[in-house]
Structure formats: C-alpha cells, structure tokens
Enzyme design. Structure first.
Site, PDB file in Angstrom:
ATOM      1  N   HIS A   1      46.711  40.927  48.113  1.00 47.65           N
ATOM      2  CA  HIS A   1      48.088  40.837  47.466  1.00 47.65           C
ATOM      3  C   HIS A   1      47.904  41.917  46.243  1.00 47.65           C
ATOM      4  O   HIS A   1      48.935  42.427  45.559  1.00 47.65           O
ATOM      5  CB  HIS A   1      48.562  39.647  47.103  1.00 47.65           C
ATOM      6  CG  HIS A   1      50.241  39.836  46.787  1.00 47.65           C
ATOM      7  ND1 HIS A   1      50.870  40.782  46.707  1.00 47.65           N
ATOM      8  CD2 HIS A   1      51.037  38.406  46.446  1.00 47.65           C
ATOM      9  CE1 HIS A   1      52.229  40.584  46.445  1.00 47.65           C
ATOM     10  NE2 HIS A   1      52.188  39.308  46.408  1.00 47.65           N
ATOM     11  N   SER A   2      46.796  42.127  45.645  1.00 44.61           N
ATOM     12  CA  SER A   2      46.476  42.911  44.489  1.00 44.61           C
ATOM     13  C   SER A   2      46.753  44.550  44.843  1.00 44.61           C
ATOM     14  O   SER A   2      46.710  45.179  43.885  1.00 44.61           O
ATOM     15  CB  SER A   2      44.949  42.656  43.971  1.00 44.61           C
ATOM     16  OG  SER A   2      44.164  42.955  44.969  1.00 44.61           O
TER      17      SER A   2
END
Length: 467
Positions: free
Chosen positions: A141-142
C-alpha cells in the site's frame, strides 16, 4: 541507481506493518478462457516468463535507512520467478476454492528483501459457461492506492478483443506502454483557488487545513458533534474492532450497477450512499444475529481520492478520509439511507479545498492518532477510530481483454489493522458493481453471511421504494 524518498503518508503504511497486519492491497481478476485456445493460461504464463522488462513500481526495492526510500533495480537484479507464480485449483474449481486460495495468499506478508509485489496466475476455475482463470496481484500500500490500482489496470488491459502479444503488469507499470488502446485523458485544469500567488495560497491552505482539523478533533474530544456528523474515535466497539490475527477470509458479491443507480435516483443521493447503506444494513443484520448490535450507530472510514485526473496511475497514495455514520441504529432501510446521506454531506463539507501538498498534510495529521496506535501496537485495545473501512473505486465502464481473454469480474482485496477486522471495497466494471469483503478469519465467523446480507439489504431497499 537512484533513490526516491517516500512521502510521510506512504511511509506510515510501512511502519504500521507486522506479520499480523500486512499492509498490502490486491486485485482478483477473473477472465474467460477463449474457446479456441484451451491452453491459453499455460501459453500466456510461458510467454510472460520471458518478459524481463520492469516499470515502476515493480522495479523498486525498499530501503528503510536513513529514510524510507525506493531503490530502482536493474532487470538483472530482479528474480521474476519469485514474483510471478502459476497456481491451479483442484478440478472442478469453484468460487469457494478460489476464495480459500486468495485468502491464504493475502494472509502472507511480503518479504522486504524483494520488490513488494506478487502476481499469481490461477487456472482450473469452472462455471456453467466453461473454463475461467484468475489473476491475483498484490502490491504494498505504500506504493499504490485503490484509484492508482484501477488506473494501472486500465493500462494493462485492452478495450480491443483482437489485441495480441500484450505485456504483463510489471512491464507496463505507471510509466510503461499503455495497452488500453484508448486515447489518454486530458489533464484536468488547475482550480482557480490553486492559481493564486504562492505565499497567499500557502496561507489560505494552512488556514483551511487547520480549521478542518480543529473542528474534527474538538468535536471528537468533546463529544459535541452534529447529530448526523461522524468523527474519529466516537465509534462503539464491536466484534469488528478487537485485536486481529494473521489468517484472512475473503468473500465477494456483485450486482448490476443499474440496480444501485435506481435506488440512488429514488432517494436523491449518490451511488456511494447506496453502497454505504447496503454495508450498514448488512452489518446491522450480522451483529443482530450475534446479539452484539450496539445502540449507537457504527461509523465508517471512507477513503476519498484526491488524485488529479491527469496523474496517471502514480506511485504512492493520493487519498484522504472522511467519516460517515452507517445508520445501524435505524431499522428502516430508507430512513437509514437518509441518515447516511446527511452524514456524508457533512463529511464532504468539512474536507479542506486545498492542493495536493496541503491535502497530504491534512491527511497525515487526521490519521496520525490512528496510525500511531497501529505503529505502537495499541490498536484494538480502546475505542476504535471507526468500525470499518468502506471504499468504492470506479473501474472501466467497457469490457476489457487480455490477449483476447475477456475480463469477467474484478474484486479488490484490501488490508486490515488491529482495531479494524473488516474492510469492504467495491469496484464497478462493465455494468456490474463488484464488492470484496476482506476479514480477519478469527475475529469474524462466517464472513460470507455479511456478503449475503448486503444482497438482502439491496432487495429490502428496492421493495421499500417500490422499484
């Protein structure tokens, strides 16, 4: 090679990660095997194994010191056999077996010694119309959010069923060739309020951000918010909001999008309000069955995209959040959707109208208490910031293909935190509204019941409105 330092909001997903809470998002895309090519999956896997071109973010390796950053790798430094995997379901493969496999794949935290992505080709799925196959792909998700993931999907798949020799996702990425065959969208013009002098714009943005944050957290701390307005850390604690464990469950549901549009037209609200009403009603039914329905309404954390129209897929996140009541304290479905409409309207009005940098700052401060709990390991021990994360991402309106294999369905598979054991995310595609329910296996028994209840809530709304 060059390094790219992560934004603070992107870095937070890395610091909040643990083996129990892997911070990865994924998609499950199911395709139809072309009737004239029964060996389609085997041939595609064989061809893709030879593609050693990598576009961002698939060539990024995480380096945490001295600051979280991405190191760009050369093709020779990437082990494709580690990232690209071929799986098969026991024949005849059903949706249940597919869900079990995806649940297991999504439970596993990715190894940071490698670029943070995996692509799984899954064959052996069958239905009444014949053979299908699926692609499960997860990315940290980064590196990507929901809207960025769908924009990436649009680049990977073609609108032309005759297109052949298409490249795999890792060769397309955010900067590789666009395989959609559609003309690029024009970049949206900069809003007038963002065209002011830099100093004046900075002062105006800071004032808007401070005002919005001040009202949000003062109401949260004092408990004096408007009756319809949801704020963080005022949600009642339920079975969805304790400590979670590693194993995941995944369930799906889908409806013709015209059914939801008919309800939104009849109630004068948005399609997303209808989606929230289905989720709220489903959770109310589920908690009632467990004897755990609180007298206060559950609160949803609703991600809102702030990615500009011409931003492409983008690496990293461009989202903020609003909080909405789910009306679970209301029995009548139409009255419940009215409560949700009023709550989301107030939530949208409180979002500051600022540029991307100021919005990043707003989001960082808004989520700081929640992310701090996750990073420090306190999540799930006190009153939750919200009961559930519910997200809706518009997908392609037209049918898409991969080397002539038609995309039938696509479902998002999302992440969980301590204190948030359920995530409900929807993607629209070619006239269908596809919902993915991601839950903690140990916290939420019979997750599939929530998916079934969502369908029952849609029927109840339609009946109440005479549709």
């Amino acid at each position: 090679m060059s390094r790219k330092v992560l934004k603070a909001n992107d870095s937070a997903w890395l610091y909040a990660e643990s083996h129990r809470t892997p911070m990865q998002v994924a998609m499950l895309a199911t395709f139809r095997v072309p009737e004239d090519r029964p060996d389609f999956v085997r041939d595609l896997v064989s061809r893709w194994r030879e593609v050693r071109e990598f576009a961002a973010p698939f060539n990024y390796l995480l380096k945490m010191a001295p600051l979280p950053s991405w190191k760009e790798l050369t093709p020779e430094e990437i082990d494709l056999d580690y990232h690209f995997r071929h799986n098969a379901l026991p024949r005849p493969g059903s949706q249940r077996e597919l869900g079990v496999l995806v649940s297991r794949l999504h439970s596993q935290k990715m190894d940071r010694r490698y670029p943070l992505w995996e692509c799984h080709m899954i064959e052996g799925l069958e239905d009444e119309a014949g053979q299908q196959w699926s692609m499960y792909m997860k990315v940290h998700h980064s590196q990507i959010d929901g809207v960025g993931g769908i924009r990436l999907l649009r680049r990977i798949l073609s609108a032309d069923p005759e297109t052949r020799g298409m490249l795999p996702p890792w060769a397309v990425g955010t900067h590789g060739p666009d395989q959609s065959g559609l003309p690029p969208k024009e970049k949206a013009p900069v809003p007038a309020q963002h065209q002011t002098a830099p100093i004046a714009a900075a002062v105006s943005s800071a004032s808007a951000v401070a005002g919005s944050l001040g009202r949000t957290y003062s109401e949260s701390l004092m408990g004096t918010q408007d009756a319809d307005r949801a704020v963080p850390f005022r949600a009642p604690k339920t079975v969805f909001n304790g400590r979670i464990h590693t194993p995941r469950r995944f369930a799906t549901q889908h409806y013709p999008i015209d059914r939801l549009r008919a309800v939104s037209t009849a109630t004068g609200g948005s399609l997303n309000d209808v989606f929230l009403a289905l989720c709220g009603g489903a959770m109310r039914r589920y908690l009632t069955e467990l004897g755990d329905l609180p007298s206060e309404s559950l609160i949803a954390n609703v991600p809102v995209s702030v990615r500009e129209a011409g931003d492409g897929a983008g690496v990293g996140n461009a989202i903020t959040f609003l909080y909405s009541s789910l009306g679970t304290d209301v029995a009548a479905p139409v009255e419940r959707i009215r409560v949700i409409q009023a709550s989301t309207k107030l939530g949208k009005e409180r979002l500051p109208q600022v540029g991307s940098l100021a919005m990043d700052a707003y989001t960082a401060v808004l989520m700081a208490p929640f992310m701090s709990q996750s990073i420090l390991g306190f999540g799930g021990r006190g009153r939750p910031a919200s009961n559930v994360v519910i997200s809706n991402v518009p997908g392609p309106a037209e049918a898409r293909y991969l080397d002539g294999s038609r995309l039938e369905e696509i479902y998002p598979v999302s992440l969980l935190f301590n204190g948030q054991a359920l995530n409900i995310t929807a993607v629209s595609y070619d006239g269908e509204f596809n919902i993915g329910f991601t839950g903690c296996r140990d916290s939420i028994p019979s997750l599939q019941r929530i998916a079934v209840h969502a369908g029952e809530e849609l029927e109840a709304l339609e009946a109440a409105l005479g549709l």
